[in-house]
Design a protein around this motif. Structure first.
Motif, mmCIF file in Angstrom:
data_model
loop_
_atom_site.group_PDB
_atom_site.id
_atom_site.type_symbol
_atom_site.label_atom_id
_atom_site.label_comp_id
_atom_site.label_asym_id
_atom_site.label_seq_id
_atom_site.Cartn_x
_atom_site.Cartn_y
_atom_site.Cartn_z
ATOM 1 N N ASN A 1 8.732 68.515 0.669
ATOM 2 C CA ASN A 1 8.058 69.776 0.954
ATOM 3 C C ASN A 1 6.680 69.808 0.299
ATOM 4 O O ASN A 1 5.705 70.251 0.913
ATOM 5 N N GLU A 2 6.587 69.330 -0.930
ATOM 6 C CA GLU A 2 5.299 69.286 -1.626
ATOM 7 C C GLU A 2 4.321 68.381 -0.876
ATOM 8 O O GLU A 2 3.143 68.711 -0.743
ATOM 9 N N ALA A 3 4.800 67.253 -0.373
ATOM 10 C CA ALA A 3 3.935 66.358 0.411
ATOM 11 C C ALA A 3 3.418 67.089 1.640
ATOM 12 O O ALA A 3 2.226 67.002 1.979
ATOM 13 N N PHE A 4 4.297 67.828 2.315
ATOM 14 C CA PHE A 4 3.880 68.543 3.521
ATOM 15 C C PHE A 4 2.875 69.642 3.184
ATOM 16 O O PHE A 4 1.849 69.781 3.850
ATOM 17 N N VAL A 5 3.140 70.402 2.135
ATOM 18 C CA VAL A 5 2.247 71.495 1.748
ATOM 19 C C VAL A 5 0.845 70.968 1.438
ATOM 20 O O VAL A 5 -0.152 71.612 1.754
ATOM 21 N N ARG A 6 0.764 69.774 0.860
ATOM 22 C CA ARG A 6 -0.528 69.195 0.502
ATOM 23 C C ARG A 6 -1.288 68.646 1.703
ATOM 24 O O ARG A 6 -2.483 68.382 1.593
ATOM 25 N N ALA A 7 -0.610 68.429 2.821
ATOM 26 C CA ALA A 7 -1.281 67.817 3.982
ATOM 27 C C ALA A 7 -0.630 68.272 5.282
ATOM 28 O O ALA A 7 -0.095 67.477 6.038
ATOM 29 N N ARG A 8 -0.678 69.574 5.539
ATOM 30 C CA ARG A 8 0.018 70.142 6.700
ATOM 31 C C ARG A 8 -0.383 69.532 8.037
ATOM 32 O O ARG A 8 0.412 69.512 8.963
ATOM 33 N N THR A 9 -1.626 69.068 8.138
ATOM 34 C CA THR A 9 -2.080 68.496 9.404
ATOM 35 C C THR A 9 -2.457 67.031 9.256
ATOM 36 O O THR A 9 -2.996 66.437 10.185
ATOM 37 N N GLY A 10 -2.182 66.445 8.107
ATOM 38 C CA GLY A 10 -2.553 65.054 7.868
ATOM 39 C C GLY A 10 -1.647 64.080 8.596
ATOM 40 O O GLY A 10 -0.607 64.452 9.146
ATOM 41 N N PRO A 11 -2.020 62.811 8.576
ATOM 42 C CA PRO A 11 -1.254 61.806 9.306
ATOM 43 C C PRO A 11 0.160 61.595 8.771
ATOM 44 O O PRO A 11 1.029 61.119 9.490
ATOM 45 N N ARG A 12 0.420 61.976 7.533
ATOM 46 C CA ARG A 12 1.763 61.784 6.960
ATOM 47 C C ARG A 12 2.602 63.057 6.984
ATOM 48 O O ARG A 12 3.748 63.050 6.530
ATOM 49 N N SER B 1 6.984 71.387 17.435
ATOM 50 C CA SER B 1 5.936 72.304 17.915
ATOM 51 C C SER B 1 4.572 71.991 17.302
ATOM 52 O O SER B 1 3.549 72.131 17.970
ATOM 53 N N GLN B 2 4.545 71.539 16.054
ATOM 54 C CA GLN B 2 3.272 71.246 15.396
ATOM 55 C C GLN B 2 2.702 69.884 15.784
ATOM 56 O O GLN B 2 1.497 69.680 15.747
ATOM 57 N N PHE B 3 3.585 68.964 16.129
ATOM 58 C CA PHE B 3 3.167 67.594 16.472
ATOM 59 C C PHE B 3 3.860 67.181 17.771
ATOM 60 O O PHE B 3 4.737 66.312 17.769
ATOM 61 N N PRO B 4 3.474 67.802 18.895
ATOM 62 C CA PRO B 4 4.193 67.557 20.155
ATOM 63 C C PRO B 4 3.991 66.152 20.717
ATOM 64 O O PRO B 4 4.742 65.736 21.596
#
Length: 135
Positions: free
Chosen positions: A71-82, A112-115
């Motif tokens: 979750n912390e990884a996602f919060v830090r890069a919500r639209t990043g490649p990872r 929905s975010q990465f179709p």
């Protein structure tokens, strides 16, 4: 004369060594490398370090803390490649904790975010959906 101490490893080197440790299922070494990078506060490597930490904790069956790391990884890069990788990790950790609804909600958010996910990321997401029993 005493030999000079080895210079401290760079965050990039720690991540490389952590990934190698993960590949040989040395989860303690992988976790230590991830925590070292996180502690270094190297902004460029934080997302990778949190994903490595999540992977290491999943290997140790510490699913609750793995979920927090992903979750912390996602919060830090919500639209990043990872970001998709972080969401799949989070969903797998939630499913392992028995939180199937939250796992499926996370995978629906991913969809929905990465179709346009393709290749290995799409495959991992589909496998996570099956593991969690999502519709």
């Amino acid at each position: 004369a005493a030999p000079a101490a080895a210079p401290p490893r760079t965050p990039e080197r720690a991540l490389q060594e952590g990934q190698a440790a993960l590949a040989r299922r040395d989860f303690a070494a992988a976790e230590a490398a991830a925590r070292e990078v996180i502690a270094s506060r190297n902004a460029a490597q934080q997302v990778a370090a949190h994903i490595l930490l999540g992977d290491a904790l999943m290997g140790r069956r510490d699913h609750g803390n793995a979920a927090l790391a992903y979750n912390e990884a996602f919060v830090r890069a919500r639209t990043g490649p990872r970001a998709p990788e972080a969401l799949v990790g989070l969903a797998n950790a939630l499913a392992a904790l028995g939180n199937r609804r939250e796992a499926c909600d996370t995978l629906n958010d991913l969809r929905s975010q990465f179709p346009n996910l393709q290749g290995p990321q799409a495959q991992r997401a589909q496998e996570a959906r099956q593991r969690a029993g999502c519709r």
